[in-house]
Design a protein around this motif. Sequence first.
Motif, PDB file in Angstrom:
ATOM      1  N   GLU A   1       6.357  -1.952  -2.433  1.00 51.74           N
ATOM      2  CA  GLU A   1       5.036  -2.458  -2.750  1.00 51.74           C
ATOM      3  C   GLU A   1       4.457  -2.856  -1.130  1.00 51.74           C
ATOM      4  OE1 GLU A   1       2.894  -2.476  -5.373  1.00 51.74           O
ATOM      5  OE2 GLU A   1       4.236  -1.123  -6.495  1.00 51.74           O
ATOM      6  N   PRO A   2       3.240  -2.708  -0.997  1.00 55.85           N
ATOM      7  CA  PRO A   2       2.639  -3.100   0.324  1.00 55.85           C
ATOM      8  C   PRO A   2       2.758  -4.591   0.436  1.00 55.85           C
ATOM      9  CG  PRO A   2       0.975  -2.201  -1.093  1.00 55.85           C
ATOM     10  CD  PRO A   2       2.183  -1.820  -1.799  1.00 55.85           C
ATOM     11  N   VAL A   3       3.056  -5.256   1.807  1.00 53.59           N
ATOM     12  CA  VAL A   3       2.758  -6.429   1.880  1.00 53.59           C
ATOM     13  C   VAL A   3       1.681  -6.476   3.100  1.00 53.59           C
ATOM     14  CG1 VAL A   3       4.870  -7.213   1.107  1.00 53.59           C
ATOM     15  CG2 VAL A   3       4.633  -6.602   3.219  1.00 53.59           C
ATOM     16  N   VAL A   4       0.872  -7.601   3.045  1.00 56.64           N
ATOM     17  CA  VAL A   4      -0.319  -7.558   4.150  1.00 56.64           C
ATOM     18  C   VAL A   4       0.040  -8.849   4.867  1.00 56.64           C
ATOM     19  CG1 VAL A   4      -1.858  -6.108   2.791  1.00 56.64           C
ATOM     20  CG2 VAL A   4      -1.781  -8.453   2.219  1.00 56.64           C
ATOM     21  N   TRP A   5      -0.633  -8.845   6.215  1.00 51.27           N
ATOM     22  CA  TRP A   5      -0.668  -9.983   6.759  1.00 51.27           C
ATOM     23  C   TRP A   5      -1.719  -9.943   7.888  1.00 51.27           C
ATOM     24  CZ3 TRP A   5      -0.462 -10.881  12.077  1.00 51.27           C
ATOM     25  CH2 TRP A   5      -0.555 -12.490  12.773  1.00 51.27           C
TER      26      TRP A   5
ATOM     27  N   TYR B   1       3.770   1.074   8.830  1.00 53.97           N
ATOM     28  CA  TYR B   1       2.622   0.124   8.705  1.00 53.97           C
ATOM     29  C   TYR B   1       1.361   0.387   9.391  1.00 53.97           C
ATOM     30  CZ  TYR B   1       3.021  -1.210  13.792  1.00 53.97           C
ATOM     31  OH  TYR B   1       3.104  -1.134  15.040  1.00 53.97           O
ATOM     32  N   ARG B   2       0.540   0.203   9.148  1.00 54.24           N
ATOM     33  CA  ARG B   2      -0.974   0.436   9.605  1.00 54.24           C
ATOM     34  C   ARG B   2      -1.856  -0.956   9.713  1.00 54.24           C
ATOM     35  NH1 ARG B   2      -3.909   3.559   4.543  1.00 54.24           N
ATOM     36  NH2 ARG B   2      -3.720   1.856   3.091  1.00 54.24           N
ATOM     37  N   VAL B   3      -2.852  -0.894  10.605  1.00 54.90           N
ATOM     38  CA  VAL B   3      -3.583  -1.873  10.998  1.00 54.90           C
ATOM     39  C   VAL B   3      -5.236  -1.607  10.838  1.00 54.90           C
ATOM     40  CG1 VAL B   3      -4.390  -3.303  13.131  1.00 54.90           C
ATOM     41  CG2 VAL B   3      -2.088  -2.349  13.045  1.00 54.90           C
TER      42      VAL B   3
ATOM     43  N   GLN C   1       5.247  -1.323   4.201  1.00 57.01           N
ATOM     44  CA  GLN C   1       6.050  -0.791   3.442  1.00 57.01           C
ATOM     45  C   GLN C   1       7.285  -0.492   4.075  1.00 57.01           C
ATOM     46  OE1 GLN C   1       2.981   2.136   1.975  1.00 57.01           O
ATOM     47  NE2 GLN C   1       3.552   1.201  -0.215  1.00 57.01           N
ATOM     48  N   VAL C   2       8.373  -0.119   3.215  1.00 52.49           N
ATOM     49  CA  VAL C   2       9.662   0.299   3.669  1.00 52.49           C
ATOM     50  C   VAL C   2      10.419   1.120   2.334  1.00 52.49           C
ATOM     51  CG1 VAL C   2      10.794  -1.786   2.487  1.00 52.49           C
ATOM     52  CG2 VAL C   2      11.952  -0.580   4.408  1.00 52.49           C
TER      53      VAL C   2
END
Length: 333
Positions: free
Chosen positions: A198-202, A145-147, A178-179
Amino acid sequence: MPTRLLLLLCLTGHVFAKEPPDVDCLVVNLKYVYCSWNKQGTPEVNYTFKSWFGDEKVKSECPTYLSENNTNIGCNRPYESLQRFSPFITELVHGKQISQREHNLKAKVKLNPPTNVAVQNRSDSNLWLTWSQNSLTCVESEVRYRVNNRKWSFYLVSNGVQEYCVNLPSRSSLYELQVRTRLGFDCGGPTFWSNWSEPVVWGSNNSTDTNQRNSLMSVWTPVMYVVGAFILVLLVMMLLHHERIRIIFIPVVPKPSPNLHNIEDWFQFPKGLKESFNYNERPCLVREYCHVSQSDSEACPIFIPGNESDLSTSCSSSTSTSTVSSEEEMVSV
């Protein structure tokens, strides 16, 4: 002669004939075996692909070919459980050319990317990433993950675990997660990692605002550097100027009085020091050739600046009187 020429042509053709390409095989998601032979480029001819496992007695031709520019470049063959621990033999055939090769598929497994990837902020104020990957217990996962579109951080998850926790995330930041998965050692690994999910965002709801903020920062950063450098140079110049020219405060000197004896106009003395000066003492003029008797010295006039003529006359009269007295004394003798 014709026989020799024919023999030479056959030998030359055999020498210059191209060798069949190498075959690479991979078990995809434990569902089928994918084999390809275009690693060196698309072949010039169509090959027939045949394969079988060590415990099989019958060769089977490829049920599903993969082609490129109407040329066969690969094959998908069905796969049964635990067959990958047996030797796998492949065969490429073109005319009389036959290329056979044996493969060990034990560690050549690539899973599909995880599915049902989701992220949520639970009641413990932590950010939880969840996913699904088959029903195997020996599948290990890796999360990244990245911020705010910064550098990725990677974390390995234990076998069988299908969730990951990000502690105390900031709601003002944008998180992208991502995983990916692979078979662990318990299932014959390590094997190839799957592709990333696929990336998920929050976090920040409007990622466009974040991108615009980043673009504005990239525009203003050089300006801030230039302004900072200018201020630094200005401060250095001010410091050097202050060190070179020092301001010294000197009290104003009063204008001297015409009367030189009145020194109070020149300086401000303390009260005690001023009383110690005796300004009323009578000055007495002493001259080398002026003979004055004891009685005349007491009657010596007070010297007053500017009246030197009167003093000279008095002293001259005294002198002449003394001289006359001396002459009269000599005559009487």
